[in-house]
Design a protein around this motif. Structure first.
Motif, PDB file in Angstrom:
ATOM      1  N   LEU A   1       1.601   6.955  -6.694  1.00 53.45           N
ATOM      2  CA  LEU A   1       0.533   7.929  -6.936  1.00 53.45           C
ATOM      3  C   LEU A   1       0.996   9.340  -6.616  1.00 53.45           C
ATOM      4  O   LEU A   1       0.723  10.303  -7.348  1.00 53.45           O
ATOM      5  CB  LEU A   1      -0.693   7.551  -6.111  1.00 53.45           C
ATOM      6  N   PHE A   2       1.777   9.440  -5.520  1.00 49.58           N
ATOM      7  CA  PHE A   2       2.291  10.756  -5.142  1.00 49.58           C
ATOM      8  C   PHE A   2       3.265  11.279  -6.199  1.00 49.58           C
ATOM      9  O   PHE A   2       3.268  12.479  -6.518  1.00 49.58           O
ATOM     10  CB  PHE A   2       2.983  10.641  -3.771  1.00 49.58           C
TER      11      PHE A   2
ATOM     12  N   GLU B   1       0.836  -1.216   0.000  1.00 46.86           N
ATOM     13  CA  GLU B   1       0.000   0.000   0.000  1.00 46.86           C
ATOM     14  C   GLU B   1       0.865   1.258   0.000  1.00 46.86           C
ATOM     15  O   GLU B   1       0.533   2.247  -0.679  1.00 46.86           O
ATOM     16  CB  GLU B   1      -0.906  -0.024   1.225  1.00 46.86           C
TER      17      GLU B   1
ATOM     18  N   GLU C   1       2.166   1.827  -3.502  1.00 51.24           N
ATOM     19  CA  GLU C   1       1.123   2.386  -4.376  1.00 51.24           C
ATOM     20  C   GLU C   1       0.911   3.861  -4.082  1.00 51.24           C
ATOM     21  O   GLU C   1       0.784   4.693  -4.996  1.00 51.24           O
ATOM     22  CB  GLU C   1      -0.187   1.612  -4.178  1.00 51.24           C
ATOM     23  N   LYS C   2       0.892   4.186  -2.810  1.00 50.38           N
ATOM     24  CA  LYS C   2       0.707   5.601  -2.442  1.00 50.38           C
ATOM     25  C   LYS C   2       1.887   6.446  -2.924  1.00 50.38           C
ATOM     26  O   LYS C   2       1.721   7.588  -3.357  1.00 50.38           O
ATOM     27  CB  LYS C   2       0.554   5.736  -0.922  1.00 50.38           C
ATOM     28  N   ARG C   3       3.127   5.858  -2.839  1.00 49.63           N
ATOM     29  CA  ARG C   3       4.299   6.598  -3.277  1.00 49.63           C
ATOM     30  C   ARG C   3       4.249   6.841  -4.798  1.00 49.63           C
ATOM     31  O   ARG C   3       4.552   7.952  -5.273  1.00 49.63           O
ATOM     32  CB  ARG C   3       5.558   5.812  -2.915  1.00 49.63           C
TER      33      ARG C   3
END
Length: 449
Positions: A410-411, A403, A406-408
């Protein structure tokens, strides 16, 4: 069968009656009526023995009372200090012997005292040395009976125990109750209220009732006066029962009152006479202990307490495993357990004890193995549970890592789009500024022309 038993019983009763009925009247003097005199002369020549035990806390007047009972200095301050004068941290049993003579009769008197009784902070098992001493005297007498030569058998058994109770007025202490419960089946206990002159007659009467009530509630067996066919003896015993426990006062000081010398204690308000039945029960105690019931105390000791100890001792030697279970050993009725050789029986008991110990050892090993298996199973279950938790935590961490990745990503995408938009805005701003500058220059040129 019942009729036969009843018939034989009736025949036995008739035979006894016939034997008792055959009484012959003598026509003249024969002489066997002189047998009591022969027994008396022999007994006086041999002398008598009596062992008296005194038990109580220090300072209750035990040595003074003993001196007053026998009207002599048994506890001489210079030669033999009383129990309260000897400082001791533990309970001891000390014996003193004295030969008392009166009217041609010799009495070998043995006084057993217990200095240190009840004086410690912790009085747990303070009665143990006393019970051990009484049982040791029984054991010595039993051994002397078993010897080949039984002509000289000194009787050192304790015949009476004077137990001194403090004049508190509040009943018996727990130590008093526990002591009498421990000794009432081994010796004749005679409870005494010490230093009764510190109480009023009414207080003393109520205190006696309280003590008797607690003795009855705790099922303590004190010395009981015998009941017989003689009315005079029964009246005397009834009067003695009414005065139990005896409230006594001891004194070796002779005082002169109205021209007569008495033993007593001098107070500002008057004199407490030791030998006055209106003041205390000393005379009653002395008459009972020495003049009327000394032989009965010895008989009860021999026929009841000693016989109980003897039966228990012999039963412990001759008893077998079969008799304990209610079955004959080996199942052979022709060889009863009591007729066995004691040495062979001891060897058999030893073998039984060894077998019992081996059985207990095997049972303990089985229990130990079972405990080890249970412990190992618990360790395995704990290890499996820890492994399961480890796997769960590992999966959870991997999911969290995924997770985060994925967040990285997206960032990063959002960051790139934001930078691109900022760059475009900056370029547009520069183009607008350039256009505005060109327009301004054109306007200035037109104004010049």
């Amino acid at each position: 069968r019942m009729r036969t038993m009843r018939g034989s019983g009736a025949q036995t009763v008739r035979d006894l009656r016939n034997n008792m009925a055959h009484t012959k009247a003598l026509e003249g003097y024969v002489g066997f009526a002189n047998l009591p005199n022969q027994v008396y002369r022999k007994a006086v020549k041999r002398g008598f023995e009596f062992t008296l035990m005194v038990v109580g806390e220090s300072g209750l007047g035990k040595s003074t009372l003993v001196n007053s009972l026998f009207m002599t200095d048994l506890y001489s301050p210079s030669e033999y200090p009383g129990p309260s004068q000897r400082i001791g941290k533990t309970v001891k049993v000390e014996t003193s012997r004295v030969l008392v003579k009166e009217g041609g009769v010799q009495l070998q008197l043995t006084i057993v005292d217990t200095p240190g009784f009840g004086d410690a902070v912790d009085n747990s098992n303070c009665w143990k040395p006393i019970t051990d001493h009484i049982e040791q005297r029984f054991e010595d007498y039993l051994n002397s009976e078993s010897r080949v030569n039984r002509r000289t058998m000194p009787d050192n058994r304790v015949h009476a125990c004077l137990y001194f109770i403090g004049p508190t007025g509040h009943g018996l202490k727990p130590l008093d109750i526990e002591f009498m419960k421990r000794l009432h089946d081994k010796v004749n206990i005679i409870p005494l209220i010490a230093k009764a002159d510190t109480m009023t007659p009414e207080e003393c009467t109520q205190f006696k009732k309280k003590i008797l009530q607690e003795i009855k509630e705790n099922k303590i067996q004190i010395y009981e006066f015998p009941e017989g066919e003689d009315e005079e003896d029964n009246k005397l015993n009834k009067k003695l029962r009414e005065r139990i426990p005896f409230a006594v006062v001891g004194s070796n000081t002779l005082l002169e009152i109205n021209g007569r010398k008495v033993r007593g204690r001098q107070y500002p308000w008057g004199v407490a006479e030791v030998e006055n039945m209106d003041h205390c029960d000393f005379i009653t105690l002395r008459n009972m202990l020495i003049r009327t019931h000394m032989q009965d105390l010895k008989d009860v000791t021999n026929n009841v307490h000693y016989e109980n100890y003897r039966c228990q001792k012999l039963a412990g030697i001759t008893a077998t495993n079969g008799t304990e279970k209610g079955k004959p050993a080996g199942g052979n009725p022709s060889h009863p357990p009591a007729s066995r050789n004691p040495l062979a029986q001891m060897e058999e008991e030893k073998r039984e004890h060894v077998a019992k110990m081996k059985k207990m050892e095997m049972e303990m090993e089985q229990v130990f193995e079972m405990k080890v298996k249970e412990k190992r199973q618990k360790l395995k279950d704990s290890e499996a549970d820890l492994q399961r938790r480890h796997e769960q935590m590992k999966k959870k961490l991997e999911q969290e890592y995924k997770e985060l990745d994925e967040k990285r990503s997206l960032f990063e995408k959002e960051k790139l789009s934001f930078e691109e938009s900022q760059r475009q805005i900056e370029e547009q701003r520069k183009m607008d500024a350039t256009k505005s500058l060109d327009n301004k220059k054109k306007k200035e040129k037109k104004s010049l022309f």
